[in-house]
Design an enzyme around this catalytic site. Structure first.
Site, short mmCIF file in Angstrom:
data_model
loop_
_atom_site.label_atom_id
_atom_site.label_comp_id
_atom_site.label_asym_id
_atom_site.label_seq_id
_atom_site.Cartn_x
_atom_site.Cartn_y
_atom_site.Cartn_z
N HIS A 1 -8.73 1.68 2.81
CA HIS A 1 -8.12 2.56 3.83
C HIS A 1 -6.62 2.71 3.65
O HIS A 1 -5.93 3.13 4.59
CB HIS A 1 -8.44 2.01 5.24
N CYS B 1 10.62 12.17 1.40
CA CYS B 1 10.51 11.76 -0.01
C CYS B 1 11.85 12.06 -0.69
O CYS B 1 12.66 12.84 -0.18
CB CYS B 1 9.39 12.59 -0.64
N CYS C 1 12.19 13.90 -3.00
CA CYS C 1 12.18 15.34 -3.36
C CYS C 1 12.53 16.18 -2.14
O CYS C 1 12.61 17.41 -2.20
CB CYS C 1 10.82 15.74 -3.92
C1 BV8 Z 1 -15.04 9.21 5.33
C2 BV8 Z 1 -6.88 3.18 8.77
C3 BV8 Z 1 -15.92 11.00 4.11
C4 BV8 Z 1 -6.30 3.74 10.05
C5 BV8 Z 1 -9.26 3.15 9.23
C6 BV8 Z 1 -21.03 7.79 7.78
C7 BV8 Z 1 -20.58 7.98 6.47
C8 BV8 Z 1 -19.28 8.42 6.24
C9 BV8 Z 1 -18.39 8.64 7.30
C10 BV8 Z 1 -18.83 8.43 8.59
C11 BV8 Z 1 -20.14 8.01 8.83
N1 BV8 Z 1 -20.29 7.89 10.18
C12 BV8 Z 1 -19.12 8.20 10.79
C13 BV8 Z 1 -18.22 8.55 9.85
C14 BV8 Z 1 -16.86 9.01 10.14
C15 BV8 Z 1 -15.87 7.84 10.19
C16 BV8 Z 1 -16.36 6.63 10.91
O1 BV8 Z 1 -16.82 5.69 10.29
N2 BV8 Z 1 -16.22 6.63 12.23
C17 BV8 Z 1 -16.63 5.46 13.00
C18 BV8 Z 1 -15.65 5.26 14.16
C19 BV8 Z 1 -18.05 5.69 13.49
N3 BV8 Z 1 -15.46 7.49 8.85
C20 BV8 Z 1 -14.46 8.17 8.27
O2 BV8 Z 1 -13.92 9.14 8.77
C21 BV8 Z 1 -14.02 7.67 6.90
N4 BV8 Z 1 -13.95 8.78 5.98
O3 BV8 Z 1 -16.11 8.74 5.54
O4 BV8 Z 1 -14.81 10.23 4.42
C22 BV8 Z 1 -16.08 11.95 5.27
C23 BV8 Z 1 -15.01 12.76 5.59
C24 BV8 Z 1 -15.17 13.66 6.65
C25 BV8 Z 1 -16.36 13.66 7.41
C26 BV8 Z 1 -17.41 12.79 7.07
C27 BV8 Z 1 -17.26 11.93 6.00
C28 BV8 Z 1 -12.64 7.06 6.96
C29 BV8 Z 1 -12.68 5.79 7.76
C30 BV8 Z 1 -11.33 5.07 7.63
C31 BV8 Z 1 -10.60 5.16 8.93
N5 BV8 Z 1 -9.36 4.37 8.83
N6 BV8 Z 1 -8.12 2.48 9.09
C32 BV8 Z 1 -5.84 2.65 10.98
O5 BV8 Z 1 -5.90 1.45 10.65
O6 BV8 Z 1 -5.37 3.04 12.07
S1 BV8 Z 1 -10.60 2.36 9.89
C33 BV8 Z 1 -10.08 1.10 10.90
O7 BV8 Z 1 -11.29 0.46 11.37
C34 BV8 Z 1 -9.34 -0.06 10.26
O8 BV8 Z 1 -9.22 0.06 8.86
C35 BV8 Z 1 -10.26 -1.24 10.55
O9 BV8 Z 1 -10.13 -2.28 9.67
C36 BV8 Z 1 -11.52 -0.53 10.43
C37 BV8 Z 1 -12.81 -1.13 10.75
O10 BV8 Z 1 -12.67 -2.02 11.78
P1 BV8 Z 1 -12.84 -3.56 11.41
O11 BV8 Z 1 -12.02 -3.88 10.22
O12 BV8 Z 1 -14.26 -3.89 11.39
O13 BV8 Z 1 -12.10 -4.18 12.64
P2 BV8 Z 1 -12.67 -4.40 14.10
O14 BV8 Z 1 -11.50 -4.68 14.97
O15 BV8 Z 1 -13.63 -3.31 14.46
O16 BV8 Z 1 -13.54 -5.74 13.98
C38 BV8 Z 1 -12.88 -6.97 13.74
C39 BV8 Z 1 -13.97 -8.01 13.61
O17 BV8 Z 1 -13.33 -9.24 13.26
C40 BV8 Z 1 -14.73 -8.27 14.90
O18 BV8 Z 1 -16.12 -8.30 14.60
C41 BV8 Z 1 -14.24 -9.64 15.36
O19 BV8 Z 1 -15.26 -10.39 15.99
C42 BV8 Z 1 -13.88 -10.29 14.05
N7 BV8 Z 1 -12.86 -11.34 14.12
C43 BV8 Z 1 -11.90 -11.52 15.05
N8 BV8 Z 1 -11.18 -12.62 14.74
C44 BV8 Z 1 -11.68 -13.11 13.58
C45 BV8 Z 1 -12.74 -12.30 13.18
N9 BV8 Z 1 -13.47 -12.54 12.07
C46 BV8 Z 1 -13.11 -13.61 11.32
N10 BV8 Z 1 -12.08 -14.44 11.63
C47 BV8 Z 1 -11.36 -14.22 12.75
N11 BV8 Z 1 -10.34 -15.06 13.07
ZN ZN Z 2 8.06 14.24 -2.96
#
Ligand code: BV8
Ligand code: ZN
Length: 263
Positions: A142, A171, A173
């Protein structure tokens, strides 16, 4: 020590999954015998460094800011309509991670990179903490919070410390930069997912650490690993949507659990 064995039947397939609180001898021997290991991390591995997660885990979470959810602030749509708000949001996030340091979970994975015949680390995180811990090959699915990308010449630029004096930053540029982060609705960096998927499909042992596994396509990686025959281990203080689909879930914090595999 809690240990639950459950059988799950989904789409005609029966899977046994084990949920436990500590790494046992069986898992340690699997770890010792493994030659090809792949890891997917999420926000949870940075939780013990003080970086808020988006969901769950009992620690600090950041699900919305100025009354808007992350999925709206971190979206391609918002960048198109209000780039300054998106820059303010990411500059706020950079402020949150300015002084954070890698924790024992990041450090364990940096050690593992040198331990196996083949090792792959893919992260959903944009905080740069894996590299800061010494991991040299990190697949940043990401992007990275500390970089901007030029909208004109596509150059990558390291950003100055937050708060940024000028929004959007420019940038050399002269054109505006955008955050070098994959927003919801945007494609992942060229080849990143494919590289992580190839490692997942070619490993003996797959670790999924600190992710709620609700963001795609990253959430498909553990499934790809398991379908290709890997033993999949989840490390998370809570059960997730993945728990019924992995071979073992260790209910614990990454900083405590990962090093137990090396004991
Ligand atoms: C895309 C940057 C093609 C920004 C982020 C199916 C296939 C493809 C796409 C989709 C699909 N279904 C839906 C989609 C669309 C979408 C999506 O997934 N939406 C979700 C909300 C349903 N996906 C996309 O848009 C992706 N692009 O697929 O391109 C495409 C294009 C157009 C249309 C269709 C397809 C792009 C997704 C990337 C988004 N950018 N990050 C930012 O950071 O602001 S995602 C964001 O969520 C972060 O990167 C984050 O890391 C990520 C996922 O969350 P997690 O890492 O899991 O974090 P979370 O807080 O949820 O969970 C933390 C966990 O840790 C918990 O379980 C907790 O219990 C645990 N924990 C807590 N403490 C600890 C611990 N574990 C261990 N130790 C600890 N101490
Ligand atoms: Zn540039």
């Amino acid at each position: 020590m809690l240990r639950i064995e459950c059988c799950v039947e989904t789409s005609g397939e029966r899977w046994k999954c084990v949920i436990q609180e500590r790494v046992n001898e069986e898992l340690r021997s699997r770890f010792a015998a493994a030659r090809r290991v792949a890891v997917l991390t999420g926000a949870g591995i940075s939780a013990e460094s003080g970086v808020p997660t988006f969901r769950g885990g009992g620690g600090a979470t950041i699900w919305e800011w100025r009354g808007r959810p992350v999925t709206e602030l971190s979206s391609a749509e918002m960048l198109a309509t209000d780039p300054i708000l998106v820059w303010e949001w990411f500059d706020h996030r950079r402020g949150l991670v300015k002084d954070v340091k890698p924790n024992a979970g990041h450090e364990a994975l940096a050690r593992w990179e040198l331990r196996f015949t083949a090792f792959s680390l893919a992260t959903q995180n944009i905080d740069g903490l894996h590299a800061a811990a010494g991991s040299r090959k990190v697949i940043e699915l990401h992007g990275n919070l500390h970089r901007g990308r030029c909208l004109k010449c596509a150059a990558m630029r390291e950003l100055p410390p937050s708060p940024l004096a000028v929004l959007p930053p420019l940038c050399s540029c002269g054109a505006p930069l955008r955050p070098d982060v994959v927003l919801f609705g945007e494609m992942l960096p060229d080849g990143a997912y494919e590289c992580a998927e190839k490692a997942a499909e070619g490993c003996d042992l797959f670790f999924v650490v600190g992710t709620s596994a609700v963001v795609f396509p990253a959430a498909l990686l553990p499934r790809a690993a398991r379908s290709a025959g890997a033993f999949v281990i989840e490390v998370n203080p809570e059960e997730t949507e993945l728990t019924p689909r992995v071979d073992a879930t260790i209910l614990g914090k990454a900083g405590d659990v990962l090093k137990q595999f090396e004991e």
